[in-house]
Motif scaffolding. Structure first.
Motif, PDB file in Angstrom:
ATOM      1  N   ILE A  89      -5.492   1.808  -6.915  1.00  0.00           N
ATOM      2  CA  ILE A  89      -4.820   2.750  -7.813  1.00  0.00           C
ATOM      3  C   ILE A  89      -3.405   2.235  -8.053  1.00  0.00           C
ATOM      4  CG2 ILE A  89      -4.107   5.133  -8.192  1.00  0.00           C
ATOM      5  CD1 ILE A  89      -7.132   4.684  -7.938  1.00  0.00           C
ATOM      6  N   THR A  90      -3.079   1.965  -9.303  1.00  0.00           N
ATOM      7  CA  THR A  90      -1.774   1.382  -9.604  1.00  0.00           C
ATOM      8  C   THR A  90      -1.207   1.983 -10.892  1.00  0.00           C
ATOM      9  OG1 THR A  90      -0.565  -0.719  -9.787  1.00  0.00           O
ATOM     10  CG2 THR A  90      -2.723  -0.602 -10.862  1.00  0.00           C
ATOM     11  N   GLY A  91      -0.063   1.471 -11.320  1.00  0.00           N
ATOM     12  CA  GLY A  91       0.607   2.010 -12.497  1.00  0.00           C
ATOM     13  C   GLY A  91       1.483   3.196 -12.151  1.00  0.00           C
ATOM     14  N   ARG A 125       1.016   7.292 -16.130  1.00  0.00           N
ATOM     15  CA  ARG A 125      -0.436   7.267 -15.964  1.00  0.00           C
ATOM     16  C   ARG A 125      -0.871   6.297 -14.869  1.00  0.00           C
ATOM     17  NH1 ARG A 125      -4.950   7.834 -20.571  1.00  0.00           N
ATOM     18  NH2 ARG A 125      -6.783   7.643 -19.241  1.00  0.00           N
ATOM     19  N   ILE A 126      -1.823   6.736 -14.038  1.00  0.00           N
ATOM     20  CA  ILE A 126      -2.400   5.848 -13.036  1.00  0.00           C
ATOM     21  C   ILE A 126      -3.622   5.142 -13.625  1.00  0.00           C
ATOM     22  CG2 ILE A 126      -1.566   7.107 -11.013  1.00  0.00           C
ATOM     23  CD1 ILE A 126      -4.318   8.432 -10.808  1.00  0.00           C
ATOM     24  N   TRP A 127      -3.865   3.930 -13.134  1.00  0.00           N
ATOM     25  CA  TRP A 127      -4.983   3.115 -13.600  1.00  0.00           C
ATOM     26  C   TRP A 127      -5.732   2.559 -12.391  1.00  0.00           C
ATOM     27  CZ3 TRP A 127      -5.429   2.979 -18.924  1.00  0.00           C
ATOM     28  CH2 TRP A 127      -4.273   3.270 -19.662  1.00  0.00           C
ATOM     29  N   VAL A 167      -3.455   1.642  -2.796  1.00  0.00           N
ATOM     30  CA  VAL A 167      -2.558   2.235  -3.778  1.00  0.00           C
ATOM     31  C   VAL A 167      -1.295   1.385  -3.900  1.00  0.00           C
ATOM     32  CG1 VAL A 167      -1.220   4.274  -4.436  1.00  0.00           C
ATOM     33  CG2 VAL A 167      -3.364   4.560  -3.189  1.00  0.00           C
ATOM     34  N   ALA A 168      -0.890   1.110  -5.107  1.00  0.00           N
ATOM     35  CA  ALA A 168       0.419   0.493  -5.364  1.00  0.00           C
ATOM     36  C   ALA A 168       0.899   1.084  -6.682  1.00  0.00           C
ATOM     37  CB  ALA A 168       0.331  -1.023  -5.426  1.00  0.00           C
ATOM     38  N   ALA A 169       1.330   2.338  -6.610  1.00  0.00           N
ATOM     39  CA  ALA A 169       1.641   3.094  -7.825  1.00  0.00           C
ATOM     40  C   ALA A 169       3.064   3.613  -7.787  1.00  0.00           C
ATOM     41  CB  ALA A 169       0.662   4.261  -7.979  1.00  0.00           C
ATOM     42  N   ASP A 226       0.876  -1.179   0.000  1.00  0.00           N
ATOM     43  CA  ASP A 226       0.000   0.000   0.000  1.00  0.00           C
ATOM     44  C   ASP A 226       0.908   1.222   0.000  1.00  0.00           C
ATOM     45  OD1 ASP A 226      -2.066   1.759   0.110  1.00  0.00           O
ATOM     46  OD2 ASP A 226      -2.739   1.248   2.127  1.00  0.00           O
ATOM     47  N   SER A 227       1.297   1.670  -1.186  1.00  0.00           N
ATOM     48  CA  SER A 227       2.290   2.742  -1.287  1.00  0.00           C
ATOM     49  C   SER A 227       2.128   3.494  -2.598  1.00  0.00           C
ATOM     50  CB  SER A 227       3.708   2.167  -1.202  1.00  0.00           C
ATOM     51  OG  SER A 227       4.675   3.157  -1.469  1.00  0.00           O
ATOM     52  N   GLY A 228       2.282   4.819  -2.502  1.00  0.00           N
ATOM     53  CA  GLY A 228       2.270   5.647  -3.697  1.00  0.00           C
ATOM     54  C   GLY A 228       3.655   5.898  -4.251  1.00  0.00           C
ATOM     55  N   GLY A 229       4.676   5.221  -3.691  1.00  0.00           N
ATOM     56  CA  GLY A 229       6.022   5.314  -4.239  1.00  0.00           C
ATOM     57  C   GLY A 229       6.967   6.115  -3.380  1.00  0.00           C
ATOM     58  N   GLY A 230       8.029   6.612  -4.003  1.00  0.00           N
ATOM     59  CA  GLY A 230       9.083   7.328  -3.291  1.00  0.00           C
ATOM     60  C   GLY A 230      10.382   7.250  -4.062  1.00  0.00           C
TER      61      GLY A 230
END
Length: 558
Positions: free
Chosen positions: A395-397, A479-481, A373-375, A340-344
């Motif tokens: 929300i991924t990609g 792009r997010i999907w 989220v796994a983007a 569960d992460s939006g990145g970094g």
């Protein structure tokens, strides 16, 4: 003197742990559940993805619930003769739609046992959106809403702050570049509103999530999609109006719910809390071990950070690379990797991704279960798994990169009276300077770096997902999907939750569906609070958590 003090501390801490274990064993030995009972699950605030190691959690009478513990409790209760029904006490839930879908999957299994389920809401939103609270309540067969409450289902909306005007007033000049056009992260610093590409992808995401919500309402309240859409479009509703339309079953206070529970159970104290219920369960004695690695928060280099006074966490590359290595050393049968992460950090993400790849190549299957989220970096660390599972609303990609900074020389001079002077000992000594907007040299460096990272990200995704670079680039571009669209684009393999991921992992690990397994959480806790917390709440892992926790704590002290 330091060694003496350290000795006293370790001795005292050891006695503390022993006392905690003995107290837990004494308590858990008396944790008998009356039969029949109603399992009550109170959801107020967020559900953490993994165990919380905070001081707040340690000292709390009821530690923060995790999504995994709620889902597990519901599935266990489905086959537990002591539990005749479940009541969801919904206060002010702060859950993403993907988490609600996870709970719905567990509740669906419980409903198949032909046991009853009730949801009680004080209000679905108070002068605020209540779509999530209502979506959660829909997981039950009967919905009670308190008379003063409202049913504020009004549909989904996106609103973002933009700071370009503020930075202009402060004489701060943001400078950012991105790869590629859908990577919208810098926009909040450089624009005053959504760009066309940003608006395009948000529109697609919100449309997907809104349709998912409509379908959930239609299915659970046995109405058609048009009726569900009308309910959303015409909200909000008072409690009486919601009942008149068939959106809820009863308008009543909680004491009326308790009266109903007494009738169904047949005694004055009809409920058991989820914490007490989990403590009553027998330890899992499975012969095959599955590593459960939960990664939640921002990805960065170094060790994972955790706020000692809250349940917030992060994903440190040092901590998580060690977790995968330890899982390989322990020769686990498989790894269930929950993200569960939006990145970094790009570097940190790739270091973790490499450990996923090495684990898979070592013959240990890795299956990813994506949360809300796994983007971006959250997708980077997932893509080399054997199999990726996401909810339709995940929300991924966001396969892309951006970088930049803020030129602050004028701000310091105009507002603080601070000026700077400098001297370079070599021509490129100021290449990473941020006081001034980038000159042509720095612009060229930034562009080269972003091109390299984007090419690396897309190339590794193409290899992991069995695509050509051109095919991968087409669905990348920052792009997010939604999970639903990500499945169509080949970014994930299957729609579902953690239980779906576990089923797939069992197949890959050649574990029979009915075979019992033992979950071992990684990273193993390495702080006193984490050790005590694990000891108190994980009855099936007391000896393992205690032994590994003390070993890690001593290594940290050294």
């Amino acid at each position: 003197m330091k060694k003496i003090l350290l000795g006293f501390f370790l001795c005292g801490f050891s006695f503390f742990l022993v006392a905690v274990v003995l107290s837990y064993l004494a308590f858990s030995a008396k944790t008998d559940i009356a039969s029949p009972s109603a399992l009550i699950i109170t959801i107020d605030g967020p559900l953490v993805e993994g165990d919380s190691d905070s001081l707040e959690a340690l000292l709390a009478e009821s530690p923060p619930l995790s999504l995994h513990s709620v889902s597990t409790a519901i599935r266990e209760a489905a086959v537990d003769d002591r539990i005749s029904g479940i009541i969801l006490n919904i206060v002010d839930p702060q859950l993403g739609m993907a988490q609600i879908q996870e709970i719905e999957e567990a509740m669906s299994q419980f409903r198949m046992s032909e046991k009853w389920t009730i949801a009680f809401m004080e209000s679905a939103g108070v002068q605020s959106r209540g779509d999530g609270a209502y979506a959660l309540a829909l997981c039950a067969q009967e919905i009670y809403l308190a008379p003063p409450g409202s049913l504020n289902i009004i549909g989904l909306r996106s609103q973002s702050p933009f700071f370009a005007g503020l930075f202009e007033k402060l004489s701060i000049k943001p400078f950012f570049d991105r790869r590629k056009e859908f990577k919208s992260g810098p926009d909040v610093f450089t624009r005053e509103g959504y760009s066309p590409k940003h608006r395009e992808q948000l529109s697609d995401i919100l449309s997907d999530l809104q349709i998912t919500l409509e379908q959930h309402i239609a299915k659970r309240r046995n109405v058609n999609s048009e009726t569900a859409r009308t309910w959303i479009n015409e909200g909000p509703y008072s409690a009486t109006d919601a009942k008149a339309k068939g959106m809820v079953d009863q308008v009543a206070y909680f004491d009326s719910v308790r009266d109903e529970l007494r009738k169904r159970i047949g005694r004055d104290n009809p409920t058991v809390s989820i914490h007490r219920y989990m403590q009553s369960l027998m330890p899992n004695l499975g012969q095959r071990t599955i590593a459960l690695i939960t990664a939640a928060g921002t990805i960065h280099r170094g060790r994972s950070d955790a706020d000692p006074l809250s349940s917030q966490s992060s994903i440190g590359s040092t901590t998580y690379t060690k977790a995968f290595r330890k899982a390989r050393e322990d020769k686990v049968s498989g790894v269930l990797f929950r993200i569960d992460s939006g990145g970094g950090s790009y570097v940190a993400s790739d270091l973790i991704r490499r450990e996923v790849e090495l684990t898979r190549k070592a013959g240990i299957p890795v299956v990813v279960s994506m949360g809300n989220v796994a983007a971006s970096g959250g997708y980077f660390i997932a893509m080399d798994a054997n199999h990726i599972v996401a909810q339709p609303s995940t929300i991924t990609g966001s396969i892309g990169v951006y970088s930049g900074g803020f030129a602050t020389r004028e701000f310091f001079k105009n507002y603080l009276g601070i000026t700077f002077d400098s001297f370079n000992a070599s021509p490129n000594a100021d290449i990473f300077e941020t006081l001034d907007p980038p000159d042509k040299r720095r612009q060229a460096l930034l562009k080269t770096t972003l091109d390299r990272i984007y090419k690396d990200f897309v190339g590794k995704m193409a290899s992991a997902r069995n695509k050509t670079f051109a095919q991968a680039d087409k669905v990348a571009k920052g792009r997010i999907w939604s999970g639903k669209k990500a499945k169509e684009q080949g970014l994930i393999d299957e729609l579902g939750g953690m239980n779906t991921a576990l089923d797939r992992l069992k197949i890959l690990a050649k574990i029979a569906p009915e075979e019992s397994i033992l979950f071992q959480s990684y990273p193993i806790p390495d702080t006193p609070w984490a050790i005590a917390r694990k000891t108190l709440t994980s009855g099936s892992k007391i000896s393992t958590a205690l032994r590994n926790g003390i070993q890690n704590f001593l290594l940290t002290i050294e």
